[in-house]
Design a protein around this motif. Structure first.
Motif, PDB file in Angstrom:
ATOM      1  N   ASP A   1       0.830  -1.204   0.000  1.00  0.00           N
ATOM      2  CA  ASP A   1       0.000   0.000   0.000  1.00  0.00           C
ATOM      3  C   ASP A   1       0.867   1.258   0.000  1.00  0.00           C
ATOM      4  N   PHE A   2       0.548   2.167  -0.914  1.00  0.00           N
ATOM      5  CA  PHE A   2       1.196   3.476  -0.989  1.00  0.00           C
ATOM      6  C   PHE A   2       2.723   3.361  -1.003  1.00  0.00           C
TER       7      PHE A   2
ATOM      8  N   ARG B   1      -7.769  -0.564   1.565  1.00  0.00           N
ATOM      9  CA  ARG B   1      -6.435  -1.204   1.652  1.00  0.00           C
ATOM     10  C   ARG B   1      -6.239  -1.934   2.976  1.00  0.00           C
ATOM     11  N   ASN B   2      -5.062  -2.541   3.137  1.00  0.00           N
ATOM     12  CA  ASN B   2      -4.712  -3.341   4.317  1.00  0.00           C
ATOM     13  C   ASN B   2      -5.794  -4.382   4.582  1.00  0.00           C
ATOM     14  N   GLN B   3      -6.175  -5.112   3.508  1.00  0.00           N
ATOM     15  CA  GLN B   3      -7.220  -6.120   3.650  1.00  0.00           C
ATOM     16  C   GLN B   3      -7.103  -7.136   2.518  1.00  0.00           C
ATOM     17  N   VAL B   4      -7.815  -8.254   2.706  1.00  0.00           N
ATOM     18  CA  VAL B   4      -7.866  -9.312   1.701  1.00  0.00           C
ATOM     19  C   VAL B   4      -9.261  -9.327   1.094  1.00  0.00           C
ATOM     20  N   SER B   5      -9.301  -9.315  -0.223  1.00  0.00           N
ATOM     21  CA  SER B   5     -10.597  -9.330  -0.921  1.00  0.00           C
ATOM     22  C   SER B   5     -10.665 -10.572  -1.799  1.00  0.00           C
ATOM     23  N   GLN B   6     -11.835 -11.230  -1.776  1.00  0.00           N
ATOM     24  CA  GLN B   6     -12.031 -12.424  -2.592  1.00  0.00           C
ATOM     25  C   GLN B   6     -12.863 -12.077  -3.819  1.00  0.00           C
TER      26      GLN B   6
END
Length: 476
Positions: A345-346, A464-469
């Motif tokens: 991120d960033f 951000r700072n996450q998991v996406s399915q």
């Protein structure tokens, strides 16, 4: 690289040459640079000097395109690596020059010192590993040639023993061991054979030498050590000489009826033929060493071709090859296949705040955490490009991929790497996209990459700072 690199730059644009020189001066490379304004001048320098790398523009006043690569390759007996510079960014053009033998293809647009340094370093290192492998292979072939010559020309020691194992005759080749043939005739053969710890001497070793057997029952390739005569000059160097011995019984009847019942037959003694294998043993050792060096060079070259030079995990090329291979296997077995895309991120803000060196250190730490999350031999972590990474997870369900990804995201968060310009906090974080497919015949792995990318964008768009399915409702 700490040593000086001799590099030739061929470019008709003075501004471009000055820019390349400026970038080289900013890099960590120690460069001795020669410049040529056209291809003909470059050819004269190539003929006159030994170079570590050649940087050439794709379009020159007196040559252009593949013609440049072909002529350098024909002229360049040492195989000096060639890096092609161009103002045009084309994957087709890149593939074409690489296919023709260029070590790398670099666009001048947005070129920086890090990219140029990595391109030159990789080209030179791969070339040197190839040279090392070629040298080891040549040495191996030369040793094999010497080995054959020794085996074919060595003088054999021929000994005839009587029925009791005493020497009746020995040829002059025995003089190599310091004996005169006449002085050892009448002595038992065991007097000249070195005892070996752990070997049954008389009933084992000596009985094989004094064999009565013929044909398949004869002694073949028995390795023994012959003792050197104590008064000889050879004694100062070694106390015994290794020989490879064949021995077979001598009878007064043909071999085929020696062990058949009936009929009169008499054992006359044993004939021994011993080949001095001192040089052969030394050559075997050298051959083993040469083979080990060759294997080491090949392994180093293989690792360089598959590992990312900065992080040490798989590179993009290996990722593409491995994904395609595992995808074909999954098509046969019809099992779930997951892919995870990871983005820091960033990260541009990080480089702006801490500099590219700290940025590289950060990528290494994150890559180490990613590599540590790979628990199965079939799982692969690779650097996809820049600050983006990818995980190939064969035979992994969506639930399993999400569980692994969430654990990895937390592990990276727990590294507590400072990132003061991260709008979502003060440490380095990652966004991750997960996609899973049941692989059917005809399915395309590029579709899986696209889905994982969409899931990654969803994670970034959701804070951000996450998991996406991935789900079918995603559209970017």
């Amino acid at each position: 690289m700490k040593e000086d690199l001799k590099i030739l730059l061929i470019d008709d644009d003075e501004t471009d040459r000055e820019n390349i020189l400026r970038l080289l001066n900013r890099s960590k490379l120690n460069v001795d640079l020669d410049e040529a304004q056209d291809f003909q001048c470059g050819i004269e320098i190539i003929k006159a000097q030994e170079l570590d790398c050649i940087l050439t523009d794709y379009h020159l006043p007196d040559a252009k395109g593949i013609e440049i690569i072909d002529q350098i390759r024909d002229l360049n007996g040492a195989g000096t690596p060639v890096v092609v510079l161009t103002g045009m960014g084309s994957e087709t053009l890149a593939a074409e020059v690489l296919k023709k033998g260029a070590a790398d293809y670099v666009s001048k647009n947005g070129l920086n010192a890090d990219v140029l340094e990595r391109s030159i370093t990789n080209a030179v290192q791969i070339h040197r590993f190839q040279q090392k492998a070629n040298s080891a292979e040549k040495a191996l072939l030369e040793r094999e040639k010497q080995y054959r010559t020794i085996v074919e020309t060595v003088s054999d020691i021929i000994i005839r023993l009587d029925v009791e194992g005493k020497i009746e005759f020995v040829n002059p080749a025995i003089r190599f061991l310091g004996y005169e043939p006449s002085t050892i005739v009448g002595h038992h053969i065991e007097k000249f054979v070195e005892k070996v710890n752990g070997v049954n001497y008389r009933d084992g070793l000596v009985s094989q030498i004094t064999t009565r057997g013929v044909g398949p029952m004869a002694t073949n390739n028995l390795e023994v050590n012959f003792l050197v005569e104590k008064e000889s000059a050879l004694w100062e160097q070694t106390k015994s000489i290794p020989v490879l011995m064949d021995a077979f019984g001598l009878w007064d009847v043909p071999d085929e009826i020696v062990f058949k019942d009936g009929g009169e037959k008499n054992f006359l003694g044993t004939l021994c033929i011993a080949r001095n294998i001192t040089q052969v043993k030394a050559m075997e050792e050298e051959l083993l060493n040469a083979q080990a060096r060759l294997i080491e060079a090949v392994e180093e070259l293989k690792e360089l071709a598959t590992k990312d030079s900065l992080t040490g995990i798989g590179n993009r090329r290996f990722f593409d090859e491995y994904l395609e291979k595992e995808w074909k296997r999954a098509q046969r077995d019809k099992y779930p296949f997951s892919l995870v895309m990871i983005d820091l991120d960033f990260f541009k803000f990080y480089n702006d705040a801490y500099g590219h060196q700290k940025g590289d250190d950060c990528l290494k730490e994150v890559a180490k955490a990613i590599e540590g999350a790979m628990k199965r031999p079939a799982d692969l972590a690779a650097r996809f490009g820049g600050e983006e990474f990818a995980l190939v997870l064969p035979e992994t369900s969506s639930k399993g991929a999400m569980r692994l990804s969430e654990g990895l995201r937390k592990s990276i968060f727990d590294l507590n790497l400072e990132h003061k310009n991260n709008p979502n906090g003060s440490r380095v974080t990652v966004s991750m996209g997960v996609a899973t497919m049941i692989v059917n015949t005809g399915a395309d792995f590029k579709n899986l990459i696209s889905k994982a990318d969409k899931a990654l964008y969803a994670a970034k768009n959701n804070g951000r700072n996450q998991v996406s399915q991935f789900n079918e409702g995603m559209d970017f």
